[in-house]
Design a protein around this motif. Structure first.
Motif, PDB file in Angstrom:
ATOM      1  N   ALA A  97      -5.816   4.785   8.893  1.00 17.87           N
ATOM      2  CA  ALA A  97      -4.757   4.499   9.862  1.00 17.87           C
ATOM      3  C   ALA A  97      -3.934   3.308   9.398  1.00 17.87           C
ATOM      4  O   ALA A  97      -4.451   2.363   8.794  1.00 17.87           O
ATOM      5  CB  ALA A  97      -5.371   4.217  11.231  1.00 17.87           C
ATOM      6  N   TRP A  98      -2.639   3.361   9.682  1.00 20.18           N
ATOM      7  CA  TRP A  98      -1.730   2.290   9.278  1.00 20.18           C
ATOM      8  C   TRP A  98      -0.991   1.766  10.509  1.00 20.18           C
ATOM      9  O   TRP A  98      -0.214   2.490  11.126  1.00 20.18           O
ATOM     10  CB  TRP A  98      -0.749   2.802   8.233  1.00 20.18           C
ATOM     11  CG  TRP A  98       0.398   1.884   7.886  1.00 20.18           C
ATOM     12  CD1 TRP A  98       1.721   2.187   7.931  1.00 20.18           C
ATOM     13  CD2 TRP A  98       0.313   0.529   7.425  1.00 20.18           C
ATOM     14  NE1 TRP A  98       2.465   1.117   7.531  1.00 20.18           N
ATOM     15  CE2 TRP A  98       1.623   0.072   7.211  1.00 20.18           C
ATOM     16  CE3 TRP A  98      -0.762  -0.333   7.178  1.00 20.18           C
ATOM     17  CZ2 TRP A  98       1.918  -1.214   6.763  1.00 20.18           C
ATOM     18  CZ3 TRP A  98      -0.468  -1.618   6.731  1.00 20.18           C
ATOM     19  CH2 TRP A  98       0.844  -2.046   6.526  1.00 20.18           C
TER      20      TRP A  98
ATOM     21  N   ALA B 241      -3.374  -6.451   8.250  1.00 21.33           N
ATOM     22  CA  ALA B 241      -3.149  -5.011   8.391  1.00 21.33           C
ATOM     23  C   ALA B 241      -3.519  -4.260   7.117  1.00 21.33           C
ATOM     24  O   ALA B 241      -4.006  -3.118   7.168  1.00 21.33           O
ATOM     25  CB  ALA B 241      -1.691  -4.746   8.760  1.00 21.33           C
ATOM     26  N   VAL B 242      -3.312  -4.909   5.967  1.00 19.50           N
ATOM     27  CA  VAL B 242      -3.628  -4.290   4.680  1.00 19.50           C
ATOM     28  C   VAL B 242      -5.098  -4.456   4.328  1.00 19.50           C
ATOM     29  O   VAL B 242      -5.666  -3.669   3.571  1.00 19.50           O
ATOM     30  CB  VAL B 242      -2.725  -4.901   3.582  1.00 19.50           C
ATOM     31  CG1 VAL B 242      -3.189  -4.529   2.187  1.00 19.50           C
ATOM     32  CG2 VAL B 242      -1.283  -4.466   3.793  1.00 19.50           C
ATOM     33  N   GLY B 243      -5.735  -5.492   4.899  1.00 15.99           N
ATOM     34  CA  GLY B 243      -7.122  -5.795   4.565  1.00 15.99           C
ATOM     35  C   GLY B 243      -7.246  -6.775   3.426  1.00 15.99           C
ATOM     36  O   GLY B 243      -8.193  -6.725   2.640  1.00 15.99           O
TER      37      GLY B 243
ATOM     38  N   GLY C 296       2.998   7.522   7.434  1.00 12.91           N
ATOM     39  CA  GLY C 296       2.354   6.660   8.421  1.00 12.91           C
ATOM     40  C   GLY C 296       0.874   6.458   8.218  1.00 12.91           C
ATOM     41  O   GLY C 296       0.169   6.016   9.136  1.00 12.91           O
ATOM     42  N   THR C 297       0.382   6.755   7.007  1.00 14.36           N
ATOM     43  CA  THR C 297      -1.048   6.638   6.703  1.00 14.36           C
ATOM     44  C   THR C 297      -1.230   5.921   5.373  1.00 14.36           C
ATOM     45  O   THR C 297      -0.450   6.120   4.442  1.00 14.36           O
ATOM     46  CB  THR C 297      -1.690   8.040   6.612  1.00 14.36           C
ATOM     47  OG1 THR C 297      -1.503   8.720   7.844  1.00 14.36           O
ATOM     48  CG2 THR C 297      -3.177   7.945   6.310  1.00 14.36           C
ATOM     49  N   ILE C 298      -2.249   5.092   5.275  1.00  8.79           N
ATOM     50  CA  ILE C 298      -2.598   4.486   3.991  1.00  8.79           C
ATOM     51  C   ILE C 298      -3.348   5.535   3.174  1.00  8.79           C
ATOM     52  O   ILE C 298      -4.412   6.015   3.588  1.00  8.79           O
ATOM     53  CB  ILE C 298      -3.477   3.236   4.184  1.00  8.79           C
ATOM     54  CG1 ILE C 298      -2.688   2.137   4.913  1.00  8.79           C
ATOM     55  CG2 ILE C 298      -3.962   2.714   2.828  1.00  8.79           C
ATOM     56  CD1 ILE C 298      -3.507   0.905   5.233  1.00  8.79           C
TER      57      ILE C 298
END
Length: 365
Positions: free
Chosen positions: A217-218, A316-318, A334-336
């Motif tokens: 999820a992004w 958000a990216v980690g 809309g997804t990583i």
């Protein structure tokens, strides 16, 4: 009597400290300036100064940043420039900072936004080196938007131009009156006339680990802005790279590896916002002003820069916020769809297969 709110009082105190600091640094320079004298000039306590700025260095950086933010951009061209014209226009915009004939040495350093002797520790020097490389990449992208008979990257050309300009700035500090800024600007033009080959072959690229493919999820943060244009970021499909100040050179790896027309966003993070973070903001804001002055307010660069002060995009990216941070993701629909971390992460994410390519590869297998 009008009673000020707490926020209004803090703003007034900060403004008073900055005004006093301008006088102190202009008269005594960074090294000899005293926080006690700044407090006395502002009719405040030493504690009031430190409650707004944790160190003399952070205060000096705030003074320089304030001067950049209050500058008015010079007139700009109304059409796309030829490459030599663009190089000369940028040089002229940059050289406007040089000290005036009547400036004292310390006043000249403030005017020229000199950082000589300000960052002599290893973290500061590493950050300065990384920012110099990022400056070169951003100038190169602006030069690549110019008309030219030979298409190609202009990173090495941009680095040569910046080397010449910073050398002129250093000479203006140490040997005032030597050299003519107009000659320097014309020299930058001649560099563009005889642009060198843009050699680029990092030896570590063949050893970069493949990205981790995923479908995560992004949820990007809202209200972050591009430091170069001031526009609110959308974080659509593309590559997002989070970099600490020791890894800013990896931005070039992402740009060169990305597919034609693909969006690449660079987020800059630090675990020292008061000093290193302030340095990053100063350098990016300063360069953005020069680019607007040379190429126009709507020139826009195909590389948004996010100053991720609160580490919102990093979270958000980690990614972390350490100086050696290099974390990248590839976003699609809309997804990583791919993640990478460590040295080479920017290149790995930029070269990760799209969903369509991944699906085709599975079918062929």
């Amino acid at each position: 009597m009008v009673r000020l709110t707490r926020a209004q009082q803090q703003a007034r105190t900060r403004a008073a400290v900055l005004a006093a600091a301008v006088e102190e640094f202009t008269e005594h320079g960074f090294a000899a300036a005293k926080v006690d004298r700044i407090a006395a000039r502002a009719e405040l306590t030493r504690g009031a100064v430190y409650s707004n700025f944790p160190s003399k260095r952070s205060l000096y950086l705030a003074v320089l940043l304030d001067s950049v933010q209050h500058e008015t951009a010079s007139s700009v061209p109304g059409e796309r420039l030829d490459l030599p014209d663009g190089a000369e226009a940028f040089a002229r915009a940059w050289l406007e900072r040089l000290p005036l004939a009547g400036d004292t040495p310390d006043a000249g350093k403030v005017r020229s936004r000199s950082l000589t002797g300000v960052f002599e520790d290893e973290p500061g020097r590493a950050a300065m080196a990384g920012l110099a490389r990022l400056d070169g990449l951003l100038l190169a992208l602006a030069l690549e938007s110019c008309r030219t008979p030979r298409a190609g990257r202009r990173v090495r050309l941009a680095e040569l131009i910046l080397t010449l300009l910073h050398g002129a700035g250093h000479l203006a500090e140490t040997a005032p009156g030597f050299g003519d800024p107009f000659d320097v600007a014309r020299a930058c033009r001649r560099l563009a006339d005889h642009a060198a080959d843009d050699a680029w072959d990092p030896p570590h690229l063949p050893y970069i680990a493949a990205p981790r493919l995923c479908r995560d999820a992004w949820t990007p943060p809202a209200d972050l802005t591009d430091a170069l244009t001031g526009q609110t970021m959308g974080f659509d499909d593309g590559v997002i790279v989070v970099l600490g100040t020791d890894r800013l050179g990896a931005a070039e790896e992402a740009v060169r590896a990305a597919r034609p027309g693909e969006a690449v966003t660079i987020a800059l993070v630090t675990d020292d916002p008061a000093e290193i973070g302030a340095l990053v903001r100063l350098r990016i804001t300063d360069l953005a002003g020069c680019l607007r002055g040379a190429f126009g307010p709507d020139a826009g660069l195909p590389l948004p820069i996010v100053l991720d002060d609160r580490a919102e995009l990093a979270a958000a990216v980690g990614a972390g916020t350490a100086a050696d941070t290099e974390t990248a993701v590839r976003v699609q629909d809309g997804t990583i769809i791919a993640r990478a971390a460590g040295r080479g992460a920017a290149h790995a994410a930029a070269t990760a297969p799209s969903l369509a390519e991944r699906h085709t590869g599975t079918e062929e297998a």
